[in-house]
Design an enzyme around this catalytic site. Structure first.
Site, short mmCIF file in Angstrom:
data_model
loop_
_atom_site.label_atom_id
_atom_site.label_comp_id
_atom_site.label_asym_id
_atom_site.label_seq_id
_atom_site.Cartn_x
_atom_site.Cartn_y
_atom_site.Cartn_z
N CYS A 56 1.96 4.66 3.67
CA CYS A 56 0.75 3.97 4.16
C CYS A 56 -0.10 4.93 4.97
CB CYS A 56 1.17 2.78 5.02
SG CYS A 56 -0.19 2.07 5.96
N CYS A 59 -0.24 3.77 8.89
CA CYS A 59 0.93 3.73 9.78
C CYS A 59 0.91 4.94 10.73
CB CYS A 59 2.22 3.73 8.96
SG CYS A 59 2.74 2.09 8.42
N HIS A 118 3.34 -2.13 10.24
CA HIS A 118 2.80 -2.31 8.90
C HIS A 118 2.79 -3.79 8.48
CE1 HIS A 118 1.79 -0.68 4.93
NE2 HIS A 118 2.62 -1.54 4.41
N ASN A 156 -11.11 -7.39 5.70
CA ASN A 156 -10.76 -7.90 4.38
C ASN A 156 -9.26 -8.00 4.35
OD1 ASN A 156 -13.44 -7.73 3.38
ND2 ASN A 156 -13.15 -5.53 3.05
N SER A 164 -7.49 -2.61 0.72
CA SER A 164 -6.86 -1.52 0.00
C SER A 164 -5.40 -1.37 0.41
CB SER A 164 -7.61 -0.23 0.29
OG SER A 164 -7.68 -0.02 1.69
N HIS A 167 -1.42 -3.08 5.51
CA HIS A 167 -1.32 -2.76 6.93
C HIS A 167 -2.46 -3.49 7.67
CE1 HIS A 167 0.16 0.13 10.11
NE2 HIS A 167 -0.83 -0.52 10.69
N HIS A 169 -5.50 -4.33 9.37
CA HIS A 169 -6.62 -3.49 9.78
C HIS A 169 -7.93 -4.16 9.40
CE1 HIS A 169 -6.46 -2.62 5.48
NE2 HIS A 169 -7.69 -2.16 5.57
N GLN A 171 -12.54 -3.26 9.66
CA GLN A 171 -13.53 -2.18 9.68
C GLN A 171 -14.69 -2.59 10.58
OE1 GLN A 171 -14.65 -0.23 6.00
NE2 GLN A 171 -13.26 -1.53 4.83
P1 H2U Z 1 -10.26 -1.82 3.35
O1 H2U Z 1 -8.81 -2.10 3.13
O2 H2U Z 1 -10.99 -3.03 3.93
O3 H2U Z 1 -10.90 -1.23 2.15
O4 H2U Z 1 -10.36 -0.70 4.52
C1 H2U Z 1 -9.71 0.52 4.45
C2 H2U Z 1 -10.70 1.64 4.65
O5 H2U Z 1 -9.95 2.82 4.95
C3 H2U Z 1 -11.54 1.98 3.43
O6 H2U Z 1 -12.91 1.73 3.72
C4 H2U Z 1 -10.64 3.93 4.47
C5 H2U Z 1 -11.29 3.47 3.18
O7 H2U Z 1 -12.50 4.16 2.98
N1 H2U Z 1 -9.68 5.02 4.31
C6 H2U Z 1 -9.79 6.13 5.14
O8 H2U Z 1 -10.71 6.21 5.94
N2 H2U Z 1 -8.84 7.11 5.06
C7 H2U Z 1 -7.79 7.11 4.18
O9 H2U Z 1 -6.97 7.98 4.20
C8 H2U Z 1 -7.70 6.03 3.16
C9 H2U Z 1 -8.65 4.88 3.32
ZN ZN Z 2 1.23 0.92 7.43
#
Ligand code: H2U
Ligand code: ZN
Length: 352
Positions: A56, A59, A118, A156, A164, A167, A169, A171
């Site tokens: 992840c 993490c 996580h 989201n 994505s 974990h 989180h 934004q």
């Molecule tokens: P979402 O799960 O809402 O997409 O948010 C995760 C964000 O994390 C996503 O916008 C960023 C992606 O651009 N990200 C990073 O900044 N660094 C990473 O190593 C992977 C994902």
């Molecule tokens: Zn994690």
């Protein structure tokens, strides 16, 4: 008995409802949920995540896509999105050619980790852990608000909403342009204030408290399935005293918000007995130094599911004419209220 529950049109006839906050109408077609469904089915999210996942990128101690290593954080953690949609250093530019117009936009995008664990979604947090998330939203809003006018805090949750990674989180995207929703809500709240001298959402909260769509409010907050909800189990969270922005919330309001959110999110997970996907976010007044007594802070929760594996698609009519919903807001509220009451707090706080 509430007027809403004795008006046949609202209970069982196709009708349109007005969204006082967006200024738009939507179509409500109660009694349509029994139709057969042979279309796409969602897969429930896994509910047995490890507390730490070596693969992840959120993490503690792990390496992100850009090669940077996360610190071994023990509460919340914020970093600049490695794939930011907005950058603080975009050159100022504009383009105009007849009907074609474009403008450059500057901003900043943060990723906000809610917990080092996580598996610890907000629905499983204790009050102190959820309070840390409220403080994170507020601190980061304040700091971005010094440089940008519009600060959009959001989360989201679940792959059905495009997250994505499980974990916990969210934004924050901040920029100087006032996006569509900001313009709409500023206009409706301003109109109401000019016409009545009152704050629209405080008036709304007063009207909804203890009514058929109230999901359990306290002195500080109203949690409600709005009368005008478009998504099946959409909710709105409103402070009951005037507050324009997240950093303006006092200690007491933050603590009670943490508790209200935990209750709502446990109820969501209980509803279909699976981690409940949603997009949520805060709408706060633009950070432009202007007093905006008409602007009331609030959070929207937009969950896509209609049933455990069937999502509501906002497609044909919704895209081309106006939003439409199948179950009434009152029925959704009734089901969510039972789920909130049934959610077992002992199960929802593993380890803490
Ligand atoms: P979402 O799960 O809402 O997409 O948010 C995760 C964000 O994390 C996503 O916008 C960023 C992606 O651009 N990200 C990073 O900044 N660094 C990473 O190593 C992977 C994902
Ligand atoms: Zn994690």
């Amino acid at each position: 008995m509430s007027k809403d529950l004795t008006t046949p049109m609202l209970l069982s006839q196709p009708h349109r409802r007005y969204n006082a906050l967006s200024g738009e109408w939507l179509l409500v077609s109660a009694e349509r949920t029994n139709r057969p469904w042979l279309g796409h089915e969602e897969f429930p999210q896994p509910d047995d995540l490890p507390t730490y996942d070596p693969s992840c990128y959120l993490c503690p101690g792990n390496v992100r896509a850009n090669g940077e290593r996360n610190p071994r954080y023990d509460s919340t953690f914020v970093f600049t999105n490695d794939f930011s949609a907005l950058r603080p250093d975009s050159p100022a530019a504009s383009f105009s050619d007849g009907l074609l117009r474009a403008e450059s936009e500057r901003g900043e995008c943060l990723v906000t980790c809610f917990s080092p664990r996580h598996d610890l979604s907000m629905s499983r947090m204790n009050a102190a852990q959820a309070r840390a998330v409220v403080d994170l939203w507020s601190t980061e809003s304040e700091s971005l608000g010094r440089r940008f006018e519009w600060v959009q805090v959001f989360e989201n949750r679940g792959s059905a909403m495009g997250a994505s990674n499980p974990h916990p989180h969210g934004q924050i995207w901040a920029g100087n342009a006032r996006p569509r929703e900001a313009e709409r809500e500023d206009a409706t709240q301003r109109r109401h204030f000019e016409a009545t001298g009152h704050n629209l959402l405080i008036d709304y909260a007063q009207q909804e408290a203890d009514g058929p769509r109230d999901l359990g409010s306290d002195d500080d907050w109203l949690v409600v399935v709005p009368f005008w909800a478009a998504w099946p189990f959409e909710t709105l969270v409103i402070p009951r005293r005037p507050v324009s922005r997240l950093p303006d919330l006092d200690d007491r309001a933050r603590n009670s918000l943490a508790n209200r959110l935990i209750g709502l999110l446990r109820g969501y997970d209980e509803l279909f007995d699976e981690p409940f996907p949603y997009s949520m976010g805060w709408h706060q007044a633009p950070f432009d130094g202007i007093q905006r007594p008409h602007w009331q802070l609030h959070a929207h929760f937009y969950p896509p599911l209609l049933r455990a594996t069937v999502r509501k698609f906002m497609v044909g009519y919704e895209l081309l004419s106006e939003p439409q919903r199948d179950i009434t807001a009152e029925e959704a509220a009734e089901r969510l209220r039972s789920a909130i009451n049934a959610a077992d707090p002992a199960v929802a706080q593993p380890g803490g």
